[in-house]
Design an enzyme around this catalytic site. Sequence first.
Site, PDB file in Angstrom:
ATOM      1  N   ALA A  29       0.837  -1.205   0.000  1.00  0.00           N
ATOM      2  CA  ALA A  29       0.000   0.000   0.000  1.00  0.00           C
ATOM      3  C   ALA A  29       0.868   1.250   0.000  1.00  0.00           C
ATOM      4  CB  ALA A  29      -0.932   0.000   1.208  1.00  0.00           C
ATOM      5  N   GLY A  30       1.906   1.245   0.832  1.00  0.00           N
ATOM      6  CA  GLY A  30       2.809   2.393   0.867  1.00  0.00           C
ATOM      7  C   GLY A  30       3.547   2.586  -0.441  1.00  0.00           C
TER       8      GLY A  30
END
Length: 305
Positions: free
Chosen positions: A251-252
């Site tokens: 996600a990051g």
Amino acid sequence: MSYAEGFENVPKLVNLGSLCIDNVYRVGNITGPGETVASVSHQVFPGGKGLNQSIAAARAGAAVEHFGCVGSDGVWLRDALAAEGVGVSGLRVVDTPSGHAVIQVNDAGENAIVIAGGANRALMPEDVRAALDRTEAGDWLLLQNEINDLDAVLRAAYERGCRVAFNVAPVDGREQDYDLDGVALLIVNEIEAAALAGTDDRHAAVRALRGRYPEADVVLTVGRDGLTYEGPGGSSEMPAYAVDAVDETAAGDAFIGYLMAGLIAGEPMATALRLGSAAGALAVTKAGAASSIPLRDDVLALVDG
């Protein structure tokens, strides 16, 4: 919202970054000390923060070139990048086995990750020179904390006048010795911010980092709680998009790739942050790392919706 159409005649992203073979195990609960758990499934994906971020930026429409090392067991990682339109002429195949990760993902989408650096720690000075030589005026050089000799890379980039974005992930103790004065964009999560700033208070950490590096933009991501931004132009908080999480892996990285693509396209920081936030949110709705990174049209649909 306004988002630049096409990336012709604009700067590129040069990513001197990691590539990993991700072994993902779906578990009911992430194992604790002394505990053994049975996995529901096991899948293998392309991964590594560098690879994920290159793919995310490419899917966002940016011109991306990736520099780094893989072993003979990871040549398919190079192929995965090339299939996304990422330039791979700067990727070198070495005798060391490729980097790999063991990732547990539970029913809430949370993860626990162990990485082995492998070929990502086999970069030579000529690999660094090749990446810096390719970073022209107006380009961004993107770095993560998964390669070797980052202190030397940061010094060399500063001496060359490169515009550097540094994702200080994962923290491993080396970051305490880095000279970050030449970093233009510092991207951290709560753990990384605390390691650099010496405080668990995220707002205090951002203020401390801004005070230490007054010319840098600082972005602190807080997962489901959104993000905090401070830079020469001001500060802001941004909530996260509400989604049902399946797997938080990458996600990051999705966030960073879309953020960088937005900046390369000339978008204001606020717009680039929204793009990154939407990409990170969509990434958690699918399993895997690189395989979970959303397409540009889907990101724009979420932002515009």
